[in-house]
Write a protein that holds these residues in place. Sequence first.
Motif, PDB file in Angstrom:
ATOM      1  N   MET A   1       9.112   7.898   0.842  1.00  0.00           N
ATOM      2  CA  MET A   1       8.201   6.682   0.773  1.00  0.00           C
ATOM      3  C   MET A   1       9.165   5.478   1.315  1.00  0.00           C
ATOM      4  N   ARG A   2       8.638   4.662   2.200  1.00  0.00           N
ATOM      5  CA  ARG A   2       9.318   3.440   2.696  1.00  0.00           C
ATOM      6  C   ARG A   2       9.127   2.347   1.528  1.00  0.00           C
ATOM      7  N   ASP A  58       3.498   3.140  -6.823  1.00  0.00           N
ATOM      8  CA  ASP A  58       4.590   2.591  -6.238  1.00  0.00           C
ATOM      9  C   ASP A  58       4.800   1.115  -6.361  1.00  0.00           C
ATOM     10  N   PHE A 108       1.593  -3.147   1.873  1.00  0.00           N
ATOM     11  CA  PHE A 108       1.988  -1.813   1.926  1.00  0.00           C
ATOM     12  C   PHE A 108       1.048  -0.921   1.709  1.00  0.00           C
ATOM     13  N   CYS A 112       0.751   1.615   4.997  1.00  0.00           N
ATOM     14  CA  CYS A 112       1.195   2.662   4.612  1.00  0.00           C
ATOM     15  C   CYS A 112       0.004   3.686   5.267  1.00  0.00           C
ATOM     16  N   ARG A 115      -1.990   6.438   2.534  1.00  0.00           N
ATOM     17  CA  ARG A 115      -3.075   5.805   1.765  1.00  0.00           C
ATOM     18  C   ARG A 115      -4.384   5.564   2.210  1.00  0.00           C
ATOM     19  N   SER A 124      -4.953   8.066   9.868  1.00  0.00           N
ATOM     20  CA  SER A 124      -4.920   8.222   8.250  1.00  0.00           C
ATOM     21  C   SER A 124      -5.796   8.976   7.707  1.00  0.00           C
TER      22      SER A 124
END
Length: 313
Positions: A1-2, A58, A108, A112, A115, A124
């Motif tokens: 995960m970034r 996160d 984020f 992301c 998500r 996504s």
Amino acid sequence: MRDFAHIPVMLDECIDALEIKNGGVYFDGTVGGGGHSFEILRRSAPSGKLIATDLDEDAISAASERLSEFNGRFQIYKSDYKNFQEVLELAGIRELDGALLDFGVSSFQLDCEERGFSYMKPSSPLDMRMDKNADLTAEIILNEYSQKQIANILKDYGEEKFAGQIAANVVKARSVKRLTTCGEFAEIIENSIPAKFRHNGPCARKSFQAVRIAVNGELEGLYECVLGLTRKLKKGGRIAILTFHSLEDRIVKQAFRMLECDCVCDKILPVCVCGKTKEIEIITKKPITASVKETAVNSRSKCAKLRVAEKII
């Protein structure tokens, strides 16, 4: 995960509004990347305390790392901010000097791909959960809810004028193939809205907002939460609330008005029998909005509104 990235909206305005003092006890209902929390702890140094919540693991991980220099002065709980009463009891806190609620989705979460929050990420998955362990997803809503239920969600939570047509086309599309990506949903929305109404920005924004609200139950119990959390403030304590769409802002405005009024009796009664007294002073008669400078740097701040109130009893 970034890395979890989030630019806190109206950071200075929020923190200034709280009038933070050393030794104060503060609550941050959506810790996110820890931007607002960091400033609360910095300005309340050396002995101020912070209790924070978030549903996103996160975010909690990122915020805990960012706030590490203040270890011993903060506690973060994996919880909905609406459970503030339970969280404060666990933390051993009876009263607050200030509280902050930021209802925005983090950068984020939007960026992301896994998500599934954004119509800008067509591949996504249809997810949209703040809490990745929650059962309900956008995919379940769009594939298993009735046409009427979907239309009501789009209308009530997105104020979407073409909710009925979008819902009908969702049901039609899923009868052929289960909907699994944000791109599929965005395409249905685009094709459901007449061409002459497609010039006011992305067509999918309202519908994605609506489904996200439904997935996370964002408006459920919000009014009661604002009332209850404000009542946890000490006299002189302040609450600052950032909203990002009219539905949230309307609820906050109504809650503040309720807390500010002296009496809720029927006007036909000759005298007050309810015993309600004025509990707050509304500091922001009109909501504060982001500066031109901030909106140029962070476009997500454009729709933000900040309302502030001070406890007076």
